[in-house]
Scaffold this active site. Structure first.
Site, PDB file in Angstrom:
ATOM      1  N   GLU A   1       9.214   9.381   1.255  1.00  0.00           N
ATOM      2  CA  GLU A   1      10.404   8.283   0.802  1.00  0.00           C
ATOM      3  C   GLU A   1      11.572   9.525   0.917  1.00  0.00           C
ATOM      4  OE1 GLU A   1      11.581   5.332   0.263  1.00  0.00           O
ATOM      5  OE2 GLU A   1      13.333   6.406   0.247  1.00  0.00           O
TER       6      GLU A   1
ATOM      7  N   VAL B   1      11.546  12.092   6.661  1.00  0.00           N
ATOM      8  CA  VAL B   1      10.683  12.213   7.938  1.00  0.00           C
ATOM      9  C   VAL B   1      11.651  12.669   9.225  1.00  0.00           C
ATOM     10  CG1 VAL B   1       9.127  11.278   9.660  1.00  0.00           C
ATOM     11  CG2 VAL B   1       8.847  11.061   7.051  1.00  0.00           C
TER      12      VAL B   1
ATOM     13  N   ARG C   1      13.479  -4.073   7.389  1.00  0.00           N
ATOM     14  CA  ARG C   1      13.269  -5.131   8.540  1.00  0.00           C
ATOM     15  C   ARG C   1      14.649  -5.220   8.903  1.00  0.00           C
ATOM     16  NH1 ARG C   1       8.501  -7.543   8.736  1.00  0.00           N
ATOM     17  NH2 ARG C   1       9.345  -9.366   9.738  1.00  0.00           N
TER      18      ARG C   1
ATOM     19  N   HIS D   1      -1.836 -18.782 -26.956  1.00  0.00           N
ATOM     20  CA  HIS D   1      -2.634 -17.582 -27.404  1.00  0.00           C
ATOM     21  C   HIS D   1      -3.935 -17.818 -27.206  1.00  0.00           C
ATOM     22  CE1 HIS D   1      -3.634 -14.203 -29.589  1.00  0.00           C
ATOM     23  NE2 HIS D   1      -4.377 -14.714 -30.453  1.00  0.00           N
TER      24      HIS D   1
HETATM   25  N1  LIG Z   1       6.232  -8.406  -2.236  1.00  0.00           N
HETATM   26  C1  LIG Z   1       7.443  -8.774  -1.568  1.00  0.00           C
HETATM   27  O1  LIG Z   1       8.000  -9.542  -1.973  1.00  0.00           O
HETATM   28  C2  LIG Z   1       7.610  -8.018  -0.246  1.00  0.00           C
HETATM   29  C3  LIG Z   1       6.472  -7.756   0.548  1.00  0.00           C
HETATM   30  C4  LIG Z   1       6.979  -6.956   1.654  1.00  0.00           C
HETATM   31  C5  LIG Z   1       7.977  -7.036   2.150  1.00  0.00           C
HETATM   32  N2  LIG Z   1       9.205  -7.446   1.370  1.00  0.00           N
HETATM   33  C6  LIG Z   1      10.336  -7.607   2.053  1.00  0.00           C
HETATM   34  O2  LIG Z   1      10.454  -6.972   3.419  1.00  0.00           O
HETATM   35  C7  LIG Z   1      11.549  -6.219   3.478  1.00  0.00           C
HETATM   36  C8  LIG Z   1      11.168  -4.847   4.178  1.00  0.00           C
HETATM   37  O3  LIG Z   1      10.349  -4.102   3.326  1.00  0.00           O
HETATM   38  P1  LIG Z   1      10.206  -2.305   3.290  1.00  0.00           P
HETATM   39  O4  LIG Z   1       9.508  -1.917   2.179  1.00  0.00           O
HETATM   40  O5  LIG Z   1       9.904  -1.910   4.807  1.00  0.00           O
HETATM   41  O6  LIG Z   1      11.615  -1.734   2.995  1.00  0.00           O
HETATM   42  P2  LIG Z   1      12.589  -1.420   2.056  1.00  0.00           P
HETATM   43  O7  LIG Z   1      14.142  -1.430   2.589  1.00  0.00           O
HETATM   44  O8  LIG Z   1      12.139  -2.196   0.880  1.00  0.00           O
HETATM   45  O9  LIG Z   1      12.096   0.213   1.771  1.00  0.00           O
HETATM   46  C9  LIG Z   1      12.066   1.085   3.105  1.00  0.00           C
HETATM   47  C10 LIG Z   1      12.283   2.453   2.447  1.00  0.00           C
HETATM   48  O10 LIG Z   1      12.294   3.593   3.470  1.00  0.00           O
HETATM   49  C11 LIG Z   1      12.935   4.550   3.199  1.00  0.00           C
HETATM   50  N3  LIG Z   1      13.126   5.382   4.311  1.00  0.00           N
HETATM   51  C12 LIG Z   1      13.856   4.858   5.581  1.00  0.00           C
HETATM   52  N4  LIG Z   1      14.055   6.194   6.486  1.00  0.00           N
HETATM   53  C13 LIG Z   1      13.122   6.876   6.038  1.00  0.00           C
HETATM   54  C14 LIG Z   1      12.884   8.075   6.635  1.00  0.00           C
HETATM   55  N5  LIG Z   1      13.273   8.366   7.761  1.00  0.00           N
HETATM   56  N6  LIG Z   1      11.992   8.881   6.006  1.00  0.00           N
HETATM   57  C15 LIG Z   1      11.551   8.658   4.714  1.00  0.00           C
HETATM   58  N7  LIG Z   1      11.838   7.496   4.152  1.00  0.00           N
HETATM   59  C16 LIG Z   1      12.747   6.633   4.850  1.00  0.00           C
HETATM   60  C17 LIG Z   1      14.078   3.922   2.529  1.00  0.00           C
HETATM   61  O11 LIG Z   1      14.703   4.746   1.687  1.00  0.00           O
HETATM   62  C18 LIG Z   1      13.383   2.970   1.708  1.00  0.00           C
HETATM   63  O12 LIG Z   1      13.244   3.213   0.508  1.00  0.00           O
HETATM   64  C19 LIG Z   1      12.277  -5.968   2.066  1.00  0.00           C
HETATM   65  O13 LIG Z   1      13.290  -6.632   1.995  1.00  0.00           O
HETATM   66  C20 LIG Z   1      11.310  -6.512   1.070  1.00  0.00           C
HETATM   67  O14 LIG Z   1      11.556  -6.892   0.017  1.00  0.00           O
HETATM   68  C21 LIG Z   1       8.942  -8.046   0.258  1.00  0.00           C
END
Ligand SMILES: NC(=O)c1ccc[n+]([C@@H]2O[C@H](COP(=O)([O-])OP(=O)(O)OC[C@H]3O[C@@H](n4cnc5c(N)ncnc54)[C@H](O)[C@@H]3O)[C@@H](O)[C@H]2O)c1
Length: 478
Positions: free
Chosen positions: A212, A246, A280, A452
């Site tokens: 991350e 990365v 995304r 409860h």
């Molecule tokens: N349970 C849920 O509600 C759910 C489940 C899946 C996805 N989603 C939604 O889908 C969307 C996408 O999710 P996501 O997890 O892909 O995106 P996200 O934006 O939540 O997280 C992506 C992470 O990747 C990191 N990152 C970016 N480039 C990087 C690099 N080169 N090296 C290392 N880290 C890097 C960012 O700092 C960020 O923390 C979000 O809006 C999420 O809320 C929701």
């Protein structure tokens, strides 16, 4: 021949299909066009959520959790399971069955609401015309008074750093379709997708490292909750490296070599598979939006006004493609509200009460303002925290970890935010959403009887703690 409709919805995911169904219920003649093709070539409504996101990931999260519990928890219940074995092919088959039962259900729902489904691409031509191209290449022109763009989002690709090869370097969809458990799995991005998918494969036996870039974990989550979640993820064996940016990923026959920078040093790790989960992007490919003059933001989202109307008359947009929280339920609400408004009804989305959930173990869920946010916005706040360790139900479930934190306004007593980490908080958060929707005070919830023993009592206790009157916790002296 040109079929004429009142409304054409382009995109049949969580924003599009409910919009089409609600419009149909309200008496409009509706078509819903969707281009989704599964990896086996079968078309399906339901978009990313039902085919490649929320639903299949939850199916695998459930199966992998059961496998993990059978090995690590059943003994505590006095159940001996010898030689629990993983049948990944069956697990994947069940996942597909769960998804397909829901996606085929949409066709039934369309039938019930009088919506005509079109499987193929929709391209806006202007003046309410939409060119429909079926998967076999045949085209036809559909016409409608209004068109709704509900084309969703797609995974961001790090083209220069870690381009998808759909084998060793995969997106979140590919990561749900592995036919063998990777020995070493790398994940770029510790967002919601990164931790959910990391959890699945870790429970099934993979050694998982999540890289991350940001120095803080889950920055959108209340700090106290994020800290607690991180502690549990690490205990489960997820190696989460924060501040690890990365720089490159190179795949060959052996696997993927990933180079990243951490604390000013360049490090390399070797993985069998690499998941890229770095967010995304809005999906507007082949839609004809720009040709038509539909205004997009710098980041490619469709710009809409407060009525979900785009810059072009008769063209509206809802869901991930307009930005904001990229959550299925936010898209559902927008789709339904738009249909209602087009039918002349008053309806609105309450963006202050959008719940968020991370389906890990323990689960994380929240709604409203975090403590930091509330303070930054100038609220004088009071907080209450209640631990699941005090919950009889959580103990009986062998899941007495985590807590519920309630934030309320000193002046009005109104609940501003609720943040949870613990068992089944994905289900518990609904009560907090209702509290925010009805502008409830902590007093309102304190006076509400909770069955409860239930996990929901921990929310009640957290609310009582706000004013130092918890029964099953030690209250701070005033
Ligand atoms: N349970 C849920 O509600 C759910 C489940 C899946 C996805 N989603 C939604 O889908 C969307 C996408 O999710 P996501 O997890 O892909 O995106 P996200 O934006 O939540 O997280 C992506 C992470 O990747 C990191 N990152 C970016 N480039 C990087 C690099 N080169 N090296 C290392 N880290 C890097 C960012 O700092 C960020 O923390 C979000 O809006 C999420 O809320 C929701």
């Amino acid at each position: 021949m040109s079929e004429t409709y009142d409304l054409i919805v382009i995109g049949g995911g969580p924003a599009g299909y409910p919009c089409a169904i609600r419009a149909g219920q309200l008496g409009m003649k509706v078509a819903c066009v969707d281009a989704w093709l599964n990896h086996d070539g079968s078309p399906a409504f339901g978009g990313t959520c039902l085919n490649a996101g929320c639903i299949p990931s939850k199916a695998l999260l459930e199966s992998s959790e059961l496998y993990h519990r059978a090995q690590h928890e059943f003994a505590a219940h006095g159940i001996t399971v010898e030689g629990a074995k993983l049948d990944l092919a069956q697990m994947q088959k069940r996942k597909t069955t769960v998804s397909r039962s829901l996606t085929s259900g949409i066709k039934m729902l369309f039938k019930g609401a009088g919506v005509v489904g079109y499987e193929g691409w929709g391209k806006m031509l202007g003046d309410g015309k939409v060119e429909f191209t079926a998967h076999d290449g045949k085209t036809e022109t559909l016409t409608a008074k209004n068109v709704v763009i509900a084309t969703g989002s797609a995974p961001v690709e790090l083209k220069k750093i870690a381009a998808f090869d759909n084998d060793k370097i995969v997106d979140s969809w590919g990561a749900l379709e592995f036919d063998a458990v990777p020995g070493k799995l790398g994940v770029i991005g510790a967002g919601v997708i990164g931790v959910e998918l990391g959890s699945v494969w870790s429970r099934l036996g993979a050694e998982v490292t999540i890289l991350e870039a940001l120095p803080n974990f889950l920055p959108m989550v209340d700090e106290q909750v994020a800290k607690e979640a991180l502690k549990h993820y690490k205990k489960q064996g997820l190696d989460i490296k924060l501040g690890a940016k990365v720089a490159s990923a190179k795949a060959d026959k052996k696997g993927v070599a990933v180079e990243y920078e951490l604390d000013g040093k360049t490090e390399t790790m070797q993985f069998d598979k690499l998941i890229v989960a770095v967010g995304r992007r809005p999906f507007t490919d082949k839609l004809g939006a720009q040709e038509l003059g539909v205004k997009l933001t710098d980041r490619g989202f469709v710009e809409v006004d407060s009525n979900y109307k785009t810059s072009v008359d008769g063209v509206y947009a809802v869901g991930d493609v307009i930005g904001g929280a990229m959550l299925a339920h936010k898209g559902i609400e927008e789709g339904v509200v738009l249909a209602e408004r087009l039918a002349g009804h008053a309806a609105t989305v309450n963006y202050n009460a959008v719940p968020s959930v991370i389906y890990t173990t323990p689960e994380v869920a929240w709604v409203g303002k975090s403590e930091k946010q509330a303070k930054e916005e100038g609220f004088e706040i009071k907080t209450g925290v209640s631990s699941f360790a005090a919950s009889g139900r959580a103990k009986a479930l062998e899941q007495a970890v985590g807590f519920v934190k309630v934030i309320s306004d000193v002046k009005t007593d109104r609940i501003l935010g609720v943040h949870m980490v613990g068992p089944y908080v994905s289900e518990m958060i609904a009560e907090s959403v209702l509290a925010l929707e009805y502008a409830a005070t902590t007093e309102d919830v304190a006076l509400t009887m909770h069955a409860h023993p239930t996990l929901a009592e921990t929310f009640h206790e957290a609310v009582l703690t706000v004013d130092g009157r918890a029964i099953h916790g030690i209250n701070k002296k005033k």
